[in-house]
Design an enzyme around this catalytic site. Sequence first.
Site, PDB file in Angstrom:
ATOM      1  N   LEU A  99      33.021  40.224  36.640  1.00  0.00           N
ATOM      2  CA  LEU A  99      31.755  40.944  36.468  1.00  0.00           C
ATOM      3  C   LEU A  99      31.762  42.295  37.182  1.00  0.00           C
ATOM      4  O   LEU A  99      30.764  43.017  37.153  1.00  0.00           O
ATOM      5  CB  LEU A  99      30.587  40.095  36.991  1.00  0.00           C
ATOM      6  CG  LEU A  99      30.378  38.749  36.286  1.00  0.00           C
ATOM      7  CD1 LEU A  99      29.270  37.957  36.969  1.00  0.00           C
ATOM      8  CD2 LEU A  99      30.048  38.958  34.805  1.00  0.00           C
ATOM      9  N   LYS A 110      28.881  44.079  35.214  1.00  0.00           N
ATOM     10  CA  LYS A 110      29.274  44.579  33.894  1.00  0.00           C
ATOM     11  C   LYS A 110      29.853  43.433  33.096  1.00  0.00           C
ATOM     12  O   LYS A 110      30.307  42.418  33.633  1.00  0.00           O
ATOM     13  CB  LYS A 110      30.290  45.723  34.002  1.00  0.00           C
ATOM     14  CG  LYS A 110      31.618  45.392  34.703  1.00  0.00           C
ATOM     15  CD  LYS A 110      32.653  44.679  33.855  1.00  0.00           C
ATOM     16  CE  LYS A 110      33.949  44.442  34.640  1.00  0.00           C
ATOM     17  NZ  LYS A 110      34.861  43.493  33.951  1.00  0.00           N
ATOM     18  N   GLY A 162      31.992  43.000  40.452  1.00  0.00           N
ATOM     19  CA  GLY A 162      31.183  43.074  41.665  1.00  0.00           C
ATOM     20  C   GLY A 162      31.690  44.043  42.711  1.00  0.00           C
ATOM     21  O   GLY A 162      30.952  44.910  43.177  1.00  0.00           O
ATOM     22  N   GLY A 163      32.958  43.923  43.098  1.00  0.00           N
ATOM     23  CA  GLY A 163      33.514  44.801  44.126  1.00  0.00           C
ATOM     24  C   GLY A 163      33.545  46.255  43.696  1.00  0.00           C
ATOM     25  O   GLY A 163      33.222  47.162  44.475  1.00  0.00           O
ATOM     26  N   SER A 164      33.921  46.499  42.444  1.00  0.00           N
ATOM     27  CA  SER A 164      33.955  47.870  41.918  1.00  0.00           C
ATOM     28  C   SER A 164      32.557  48.467  41.865  1.00  0.00           C
ATOM     29  O   SER A 164      32.348  49.642  42.181  1.00  0.00           O
ATOM     30  CB  SER A 164      34.575  47.882  40.514  1.00  0.00           C
ATOM     31  OG  SER A 164      35.917  47.457  40.543  1.00  0.00           O
ATOM     32  N   SER A 165      31.588  47.656  41.463  1.00  0.00           N
ATOM     33  CA  SER A 165      30.206  48.112  41.404  1.00  0.00           C
ATOM     34  C   SER A 165      29.686  48.443  42.796  1.00  0.00           C
ATOM     35  O   SER A 165      29.004  49.461  43.000  1.00  0.00           O
ATOM     36  CB  SER A 165      29.327  47.043  40.752  1.00  0.00           C
ATOM     37  OG  SER A 165      27.981  47.470  40.667  1.00  0.00           O
ATOM     38  N   MET A 168      32.992  36.655  43.512  1.00  0.00           N
ATOM     39  CA  MET A 168      34.287  37.334  43.586  1.00  0.00           C
ATOM     40  C   MET A 168      35.228  36.686  42.574  1.00  0.00           C
ATOM     41  O   MET A 168      35.165  35.485  42.342  1.00  0.00           O
ATOM     42  CB  MET A 168      34.861  37.231  45.000  1.00  0.00           C
ATOM     43  CG  MET A 168      34.034  37.965  46.047  1.00  0.00           C
ATOM     44  SD  MET A 168      34.685  37.781  47.720  1.00  0.00           S
ATOM     45  CE  MET A 168      36.223  38.688  47.602  1.00  0.00           C
ATOM     46  N   GLY A 169      36.084  37.513  41.965  1.00  0.00           N
ATOM     47  CA  GLY A 169      37.027  36.975  40.987  1.00  0.00           C
ATOM     48  C   GLY A 169      36.359  36.446  39.748  1.00  0.00           C
ATOM     49  O   GLY A 169      36.859  35.533  39.099  1.00  0.00           O
ATOM     50  N   ASP A 208      37.961  50.008  37.591  1.00  0.00           N
ATOM     51  CA  ASP A 208      36.616  49.834  37.034  1.00  0.00           C
ATOM     52  C   ASP A 208      35.553  50.658  37.760  1.00  0.00           C
ATOM     53  O   ASP A 208      34.412  50.721  37.305  1.00  0.00           O
ATOM     54  CB  ASP A 208      36.199  48.354  37.079  1.00  0.00           C
ATOM     55  CG  ASP A 208      36.946  47.501  36.068  1.00  0.00           C
ATOM     56  OD1 ASP A 208      37.668  48.073  35.223  1.00  0.00           O
ATOM     57  OD2 ASP A 208      36.810  46.267  36.121  1.00  0.00           O
TER      58      ASP A 208
END
Length: 283
Positions: free
Chosen positions: A104, A10, A106-109, A100-101, A141
């Site tokens: 964008l 995102k 990534g982890g939430s997606s 990571m960090g 997110d």
Amino acid sequence: MRTQWPSPAKLNLFLYITGQRADGYHTLQTLFQFLDYGDTISIELRDDGDIRLLTPVEGVEHEDNLIVRAARLLIKTAADSGRLPTGSGANISIDKRLPMGGGLGGGSSNAATVLVALNYLWQCGLSMDELAEMGLTLGADVPVFVRGHAAFAEGVGEILTPVDPPEKWYLVAHPGVSIPTPVIFKDPELPRNTPKRSIETLLKCEFSNDCEVIARKRFREVDAVLSWLLEYAPSRLTGTGACVFAEFDTESEARQVLEQAPEWLNGFVAKGVNLSPLHRAML
């Protein structure tokens, strides 16, 4: 049988910090849009109730990984309401492209993709509202990825209004540093009093990100990438960083700039999309 599921990135097309609550959380106004680019999650069902992540992330314990936490949360929630088929389990692996960090999501997606995919594959029958509510306990997110539509977010990011901003092309660049969100939000110089405005007003204004001034000041790599991109197109930070993006009307314009990028700039070109690739895959 193994199935594959998109886990898109995102962008925060704008991000304004409007205040700070007594519990320390910041209130904000932001505009989320997905990219047609991201990670891919592969799932193979098991019948022994076990969850196994076959591609561990270095430095993250198995049970602390958002993918595993999302799967276990779905198991508990579905079981508590009598909607979990006996023996529901999964082998999960991820083809990781998002840093990571990076800001964008990534982890939430990843967490959202696991919730949506396993709910479908296990035939639990939980609604998107239920999945989004579960997702919020994993991260602010996660709900926007669960719901799968570009959105204007308020509160601490949990109040979502679907919107349809223009679907532009973006050159997304990673400065080579990881920025933990607390580093930005704890900075005493972070603007915390941007006036709240309606989405109609915000869409007419030039977009910006209140976190950008802090990220540029504290991370010279972010400042260097933004300085370079701004010579070619409107550019800004996404989330709390570290990734930045430049906005273009066409794919060819974005690719031409990427081809001119200095060797130290690591980037990719992607299109902004208002319907998540995850939800497109389920149509």
